[in-house]
Design an enzyme around this catalytic site. Sequence first.
Site, PDB file in Angstrom:
ATOM      1  N   ARG B 295     -83.371  72.840  70.974  1.00 30.12           N
ATOM      2  CA  ARG B 295     -82.848  73.981  70.168  1.00 30.12           C
ATOM      3  C   ARG B 295     -81.563  73.596  69.359  1.00 30.12           C
ATOM      4  NH1 ARG B 295     -83.242  78.366  75.530  1.00 30.12           N
ATOM      5  NH2 ARG B 295     -85.590  78.569  74.873  1.00 30.12           N
ATOM      6  N   TYR B 439     -89.342  79.336  66.403  1.00 30.75           N
ATOM      7  CA  TYR B 439     -89.866  78.522  67.408  1.00 30.75           C
ATOM      8  C   TYR B 439     -88.756  78.000  68.368  1.00 30.75           C
ATOM      9  CZ  TYR B 439     -89.458  74.340  64.204  1.00 30.75           C
ATOM     10  OH  TYR B 439     -89.254  73.341  63.314  1.00 30.75           O
ATOM     11  N   GLU B 440     -89.089  77.297  69.414  1.00 31.23           N
ATOM     12  CA  GLU B 440     -88.166  76.977  70.534  1.00 31.23           C
ATOM     13  C   GLU B 440     -87.259  78.066  71.119  1.00 31.23           C
ATOM     14  OE1 GLU B 440     -87.897  74.126  71.993  1.00 31.23           O
ATOM     15  OE2 GLU B 440     -89.495  73.408  70.895  1.00 31.23           O
ATOM     16  N   GLY B 441     -88.023  79.449  71.190  1.00 31.94           N
ATOM     17  CA  GLY B 441     -87.154  80.598  71.695  1.00 31.94           C
ATOM     18  C   GLY B 441     -87.028  81.351  70.289  1.00 31.94           C
ATOM     19  N   GLN B 446     -82.869  84.048  72.041  1.00 25.35           N
ATOM     20  CA  GLN B 446     -81.317  83.041  72.180  1.00 25.35           C
ATOM     21  C   GLN B 446     -80.219  84.322  72.541  1.00 25.35           C
ATOM     22  OE1 GLN B 446     -81.556  80.054  72.428  1.00 25.35           O
ATOM     23  NE2 GLN B 446     -83.715  79.888  71.677  1.00 25.35           N
TER      24      GLN B 446
END
Lengths: 596, 596
Positions: B295, B439-441, B446
């Site tokens: 992240r 991406y990555e959450g 978040q």
Amino acid sequence: MSYRAPLKDIQFLLHKVFNAEENFASMTLSEELSEDLIKAILEEAGKIAEELLSPINQAGDKEGCGFDGGKVSTPQGFKDAYKDYVKGGWSGLTGDLDYGGQGMPKVISALIEEMFFGANSSFCLYTVLTTGAALTINEHASEELKETYLPKLYQGIWSGTMCLTESHAGTDLGMIHTKAVPAKDGSYSLSGTKIFITAGEHDLTENIVHLVLAKLPDAPFGPKGISLFLVPKYLLNAEGGIGAKNNVSCGSLENKMGIKASATCVLNFDDATGFLVGDLNNGLSNLFTMMNYERLSMGLQGNGLAESSYQIASAYASQRLQGRAPSGPEYAEKAADPILVHPDVRRMLLTMRSNILAGRALSLYSAFHLDISRMHPNKKIRARSERLISLLIPVQKAYCSDKGFEACVLGQQVLGGHGYVSEWGLEQNVRDSRIAQIYEGANGIQALDLAGRKTLRTKGAQLNLLIEEMDKFISANNSKKEMKFYLSKFSDVKSLLVEMTTLVIKNGSNNPDEIGAASYSYMELMGLTLYCFMWQKIILATIEAEKSGQDDKAYYDGLIGVGNFFFDKLLPRSISLAEEIRAGAKSVMNATFEQF
Amino acid sequence: MSYRAPLKDIQFLLHKVFNAEENFASMTLSEELSEDLIKAILEEAGKIAEELLSPINQAGDKEGCGFDGGKVSTPQGFKDAYKDYVKGGWSGLTGDLDYGGQGMPKVISALIEEMFFGANSSFCLYTVLTTGAALTINEHASEELKETYLPKLYQGIWSGTMCLTESHAGTDLGMIHTKAVPAKDGSYSLSGTKIFITAGEHDLTENIVHLVLAKLPDAPFGPKGISLFLVPKYLLNAEGGIGAKNNVSCGSLENKMGIKASATCVLNFDDATGFLVGDLNNGLSNLFTMMNYERLSMGLQGNGLAESSYQIASAYASQRLQGRAPSGPEYAEKAADPILVHPDVRRMLLTMRSNILAGRALSLYSAFHLDISRMHPNKKIRARSERLISLLIPVQKAYCSDKGFEACVLGQQVLGGHGYVSEWGLEQNVRDSRIAQIYEGANGIQALDLAGRKTLRTKGAQLNLLIEEMDKFISANNSKKEMKFYLSKFSDVKSLLVEMTTLVIKNGSNNPDEIGAASYSYMELMGLTLYCFMWQKIILATIEAEKSGQDDKAYYDGLIGVGNFFFDKLLPRSISLAEEIRAGAKSVMNATFEQF
């Protein structure tokens, strides 16, 4: 997923919020526009958007335009769609009756443009440019040029372009190099290179009518030496049909972020034959009328693509199962709840929808004033609308295209990774909507026009007209207790706008940099205030519709809900915009060139 | 225009703002990191970015990845660049010394990643995924797997992937279908289809090590039944070299908005052999460590591309001649002034630059805490940094990627039409940076993680640690009169954040929807407060550097100028963010499903 024409929202705005028939009745129109007739036109246009334009939108983006030996080919399906569009008589909708146009008000064509832009922005651009060129010719060209060119443009057999930009001259058109040398027969010989010419070359029509800015060899320096010329791709023979090829050629197509099925051309003029439009050296001001219409279109593009993204994103959010509602499963029988249960997904969708509705209303409001300014029998009322328009258009252009792009980005975000891949069409909408913030005067230029020319130079006189409109609304509805909450929010933001206007005028009178430093926040504050005004009108119409016992309570309640979201979550931005304006120009201007 | 490594800004932040050497000296590092050594490493990395990665960035976007018969080819030049990258020893920079890594702190590699992402995001992704996979293996895999796989990953001969998402399961990984059936030899047989797999197949390395989430046939329902497996593209022979092809195949490549030279794959596992990593059914939490690092990378990507766009846009604004300065010609001898004279152009550039500097500082601040949490000798200090990190990372990821995208859009706007065409690279930066928000959450996730898990669930305990850090800074510098103005602004926004935290916790305890309804504005408010904190540190360091009589006054004055812009023009947004939070969940949750 294909685009669906938002006819219900459109009809509601047109008839309940803006009382279209009454408004039209006060103008001098060629025919009476009844609710039924308007409905029929919009439904037919909706079908074009849904069945003709939307199906070729994604494929057009993928294929793009072809370029071979100076010839440009539009993507598969565009030629057929254009034929049907022309056959339906859409190209002359707002055209002058005297030359074969249909004389429809801009209000109607604005709604249609929004749909066409939403369904297929690239396609729509070919038609919008023609409309703009025809408008300019009709306003400023000689009777002979009008008779020769307008009927074909209104029929859609020929198309139009606007050739302004050169590689070194975009915002600053005073710098253009293209030369126009007078010929003996009264025509001119044009030489130069224009870039970013939308629809500059293509295979949809048998001729293309370029409106070109150029300078005579002895023209005054700068913007006051610019003239406007009509330069057809093919010269006409004695019968007015297609004759010899003129010396205009397409040098290349731009490779760009979006609107890939719209041909953006480099055009070379090599002693091309052109005909003067309007007075010599008056080229820029000949474009002003047209520009208000073209700029309105760009706001409509933002709004149309926002609508398209909203449709896809809200449908996706209702169907996509991921996770559970914060307060426990809502669909325990399913593997997960639809993501529409999540507050943050709703935040994104409600932001989109509340701006789409307000943006559409603001576009309609502006279009009504455009129509009034041309078609109202009372001269004073026409003039008043004209002044209002000159204030409204830069805001409508910049704010609707900004909020349109924002909505497209939000729609993409609702789909997560699925929004980033091409399949769902949301990333294309982001790319296609981005241009609306840039062309026809970048949004920073609109903001400067608003804060400088329209506000400082008139000492706020134009804003006063708008404030009058707002105050009229407030006093007419002040006694309605359901409006109390909304009107108080409206009064607050209106007062803030007035306060900031006074400040901007005061600071700007002492230091011209203050105007530019405040301009963007000022434009946003006015946009937000206007969206708030539009939401007042929508909520009032909703309350009245509910009171009059009309069906469709869920729809009306839904609208009020979207409005409440606007007041709760979007309107607060006004406070920080005011702070940004109050901060002044110092921190903006302090840095030296080297420090950038 | 090619990317230039922003070494001056980086060195200033690292040494003057964050006292890197002192900080490193307090940790247990493999070797002493002197200012000279760090400088040498960063300069070398800067060269890679400028000379190796930037030159193939635009061509890579244009060409994209090839896909033929299950094989993926990276664009021209990528293989050679990757070879040089590996030869330079960059792939094992932060790797564990015991397995051939170089044991460098994340602070150093974060700065390098920002540069690589800025120069060529697609290329950088191949390397970042490998780093993440190696980290996960090192944390959780058996000694045997570590010895077998880590050295090759650190050498860059093999690369890594993270296979999480399935077409119906993105955010909600509990829903995945991929099955892992135990085999007699202790390995597992994996079957299922994963989508959106970055670097899932390519031609840069001889083997690819997939880390795959899957469920055993009898696994518990939902997220608690997920295990993590290592599935190599090629199985290994007895000597540890490339053996038989495993049953993993790439089904297709995604067609997407940007990062087109990064292969985003659909991967099919058909009885593929895999090896358990960590405990059974503990797969998700085995990813948590790695996720903080991944992240952080996404925030760095946003910032890196913002820097790239700033470089191009500021250079363009200094050279592009259009119009005249509001207060009269500044370069009367030229045809027009550079557009940098215009306040609104400066507004865009200063917005970009002030967020880039603060974003880089926040990334460094987060990276320092990541390093402290692993390498500080004092357990309590390690634990404290770990808790700070869990609060900082969701904000750094979401806010830096949001501001990074915003900066890329602004950079494009500075160039007008030239920003929309591909030539200048600015539209590519917009497309490439957009993915970092997804991406990555996705950033909404978040924000929810921050407001829910990190804030509500800890009753604000994690935020208290951050507030301690801020208060420490304030009391240490309160007596410095040059800091007075800045500290007072800082105290205000800090108090507002604390007030809003109390409110969010209170409302969220009664109604879980209140958390999600406030989450995005809350994340933005914390991001803004952290950027303000970073600007305090930068300005303090600048003032001290100027006091100590160091040269380069223009540079330091420039930094203070950018900071002043931040306080004047960007910080005010905090007021309206607070209003949005105060408005609560009602207008967000009221609408029925049908009303969307």
